[in-house]
Design a protein around this motif. Structure first.
Motif, PDB file in Angstrom:
ATOM      1  N   UNK A 109       0.919  -1.311  -0.032  1.00  0.00           N
ATOM      2  CA  UNK A 109       0.239  -0.045   0.159  1.00  0.00           C
ATOM      3  C   UNK A 109       0.785   1.148  -0.006  1.00  0.00           C
ATOM      4  N   UNK A 110       1.627   1.327   1.026  1.00  0.00           N
ATOM      5  CA  UNK A 110       2.831   2.463   0.969  1.00  0.00           C
ATOM      6  C   UNK A 110       3.286   2.542  -0.188  1.00  0.00           C
ATOM      7  N   UNK A 111       4.115   1.575  -0.883  1.00  0.00           N
ATOM      8  CA  UNK A 111       4.793   1.722  -1.980  1.00  0.00           C
ATOM      9  C   UNK A 111       3.865   2.156  -3.473  1.00  0.00           C
ATOM     10  N   UNK A 112       2.974   1.690  -3.623  1.00  0.00           N
ATOM     11  CA  UNK A 112       1.736   1.996  -4.488  1.00  0.00           C
ATOM     12  C   UNK A 112       1.323   3.447  -4.494  1.00  0.00           C
ATOM     13  N   UNK A 113       1.122   3.847  -3.080  1.00  0.00           N
ATOM     14  CA  UNK A 113       0.631   5.285  -2.781  1.00  0.00           C
ATOM     15  C   UNK A 113       1.966   6.057  -3.357  1.00  0.00           C
ATOM     16  N   UNK A 114       3.262   5.669  -3.071  1.00  0.00           N
ATOM     17  CA  UNK A 114       4.264   6.640  -3.375  1.00  0.00           C
ATOM     18  C   UNK A 114       4.625   6.625  -4.813  1.00  0.00           C
ATOM     19  N   UNK A 115       4.207   5.499  -5.548  1.00  0.00           N
ATOM     20  CA  UNK A 115       4.560   5.436  -7.026  1.00  0.00           C
ATOM     21  C   UNK A 115       3.353   6.313  -7.735  1.00  0.00           C
ATOM     22  N   UNK A 116       2.303   6.424  -7.091  1.00  0.00           N
ATOM     23  CA  UNK A 116       1.116   7.069  -7.844  1.00  0.00           C
ATOM     24  C   UNK A 116       1.464   8.379  -7.683  1.00  0.00           C
ATOM     25  N   UNK A 117       1.970   8.761  -6.391  1.00  0.00           N
ATOM     26  CA  UNK A 117       1.947  10.291  -6.251  1.00  0.00           C
ATOM     27  C   UNK A 117       3.264  10.837  -7.143  1.00  0.00           C
ATOM     28  N   UNK A 118       4.148   9.895  -7.424  1.00  0.00           N
ATOM     29  CA  UNK A 118       5.216  10.234  -8.447  1.00  0.00           C
ATOM     30  C   UNK A 118       4.801  10.288 -10.007  1.00  0.00           C
ATOM     31  N   UNK A 119       3.601   9.693 -10.012  1.00  0.00           N
ATOM     32  CA  UNK A 119       3.283   9.708 -11.564  1.00  0.00           C
ATOM     33  C   UNK A 119       3.753   8.317 -12.220  1.00  0.00           C
ATOM     34  N   UNK A 120       4.150   7.346 -11.433  1.00  0.00           N
ATOM     35  CA  UNK A 120       4.850   6.116 -12.177  1.00  0.00           C
ATOM     36  C   UNK A 120       3.497   5.478 -12.924  1.00  0.00           C
ATOM     37  N   UNK A 121       3.957   4.920 -13.983  1.00  0.00           N
ATOM     38  CA  UNK A 121       2.961   4.284 -14.752  1.00  0.00           C
ATOM     39  C   UNK A 121       2.617   2.816 -14.034  1.00  0.00           C
ATOM     40  N   UNK A 122       1.373   2.712 -13.775  1.00  0.00           N
ATOM     41  CA  UNK A 122       0.916   1.324 -13.354  1.00  0.00           C
ATOM     42  C   UNK A 122      -0.102   0.817 -14.318  1.00  0.00           C
ATOM     43  N   UNK A 123      -0.079  -0.634 -13.776  1.00  0.00           N
ATOM     44  CA  UNK A 123      -0.949  -1.488 -14.622  1.00  0.00           C
ATOM     45  C   UNK A 123      -2.652  -1.046 -14.467  1.00  0.00           C
ATOM     46  N   UNK A 124      -3.296  -1.568 -15.260  1.00  0.00           N
ATOM     47  CA  UNK A 124      -4.706  -0.972 -15.387  1.00  0.00           C
ATOM     48  C   UNK A 124      -5.377  -1.231 -13.965  1.00  0.00           C
ATOM     49  N   UNK A 125      -5.029  -2.386 -13.298  1.00  0.00           N
ATOM     50  CA  UNK A 125      -5.591  -2.560 -12.005  1.00  0.00           C
ATOM     51  C   UNK A 125      -5.142  -1.713 -10.868  1.00  0.00           C
ATOM     52  N   UNK A 126      -4.017  -0.991 -11.292  1.00  0.00           N
ATOM     53  CA  UNK A 126      -3.366  -0.172 -10.164  1.00  0.00           C
ATOM     54  C   UNK A 126      -2.451  -0.869  -9.066  1.00  0.00           C
ATOM     55  N   UNK A 127      -2.069  -2.377  -9.338  1.00  0.00           N
ATOM     56  CA  UNK A 127      -1.543  -3.052  -8.456  1.00  0.00           C
ATOM     57  C   UNK A 127      -0.296  -3.393  -8.544  1.00  0.00           C
ATOM     58  N   UNK A 128       0.310  -2.949  -9.881  1.00  0.00           N
ATOM     59  CA  UNK A 128       1.721  -3.333 -10.347  1.00  0.00           C
ATOM     60  C   UNK A 128       2.123  -1.926 -11.140  1.00  0.00           C
ATOM     61  N   UNK A 129       3.442  -2.016 -11.207  1.00  0.00           N
ATOM     62  CA  UNK A 129       4.304  -0.905 -12.028  1.00  0.00           C
ATOM     63  C   UNK A 129       4.066  -1.661 -13.510  1.00  0.00           C
ATOM     64  N   UNK A 130       3.929  -0.604 -14.421  1.00  0.00           N
ATOM     65  CA  UNK A 130       3.918  -0.913 -15.869  1.00  0.00           C
ATOM     66  C   UNK A 130       5.519  -0.930 -16.257  1.00  0.00           C
TER      67      UNK A 130
END
Length: 148
Positions: A109-130
């Motif tokens: 949860x913490x990692x995905x929140x930080x990645x989202x905040x940085x604008x890192x591309x994620x998978x469609x479900x938002x649970x993995x880095x693209x």
């Protein structure tokens, strides 16, 4: 051998950890690397280690290896506030994922929140880095510390 404070020689384990942490600290905001890619890069330089060893270093980056991270890191000002653990010793651990693009399960949860905040591309479900869009290679930047 990796530089250390005057009069201190690093053990082989510390040398490996310092090399891993150096690579991780250079990953730009909004980008990511896999444990395997980091292991390959460090392995080219030191001739040892693999993805599990990188994972072990990352697990100890906040305490066991904190002494290997310089205080004056010249960090990207854009990274301020993105660190989900305020005392993460200036190592953006959330930018390191497994081969499927998943962050560590015990900090997902913490990692995905930080990645989202940085604008890192994620998978469609938002649970993995693209990974195809987010992966970063050190060759993407001018020669740096690893080449020294």
């Amino acid at each position: 051998m990796t530089e250390s404070p005057p009069g201190n020689q690093l053990t082989d384990v510390e040398e490996y950890a310092a090399a891993v942490l150096d690579v991780v600290r250079r990953i730009p905001s909004g980008r990511a690397m896999t444990y395997g890619l980091i292991a390959e890069i460090v392995g080219e330089r030191l001739g040892r280690g693999g993805p599990r060893q990188v994972g072990s270093v990352m697990a100890g980056s906040g305490d066991r290896y904190a002494h290997l991270v310089p205080d004056d890191d010249g960090a990207d000002p854009d990274d301020e506030g993105a660190d989900p653990d305020e005392g993460a010793d200036r190592v953006p651990w959330w930018r390191v994922v497994n081969a499927a693009g998943s962050p560590p399960q015990h900090h997902v949860t913490e990692a995905l929140d930080a990645l989202r905040a940085e604008g890192c591309p994620l998978s469609r479900d938002g649970r993995r880095v693209h990974l195809r869009r987010a992966i970063w290679f050190p060759e993407d930047e001018p020669p740096g510390r690893l080449d020294d």
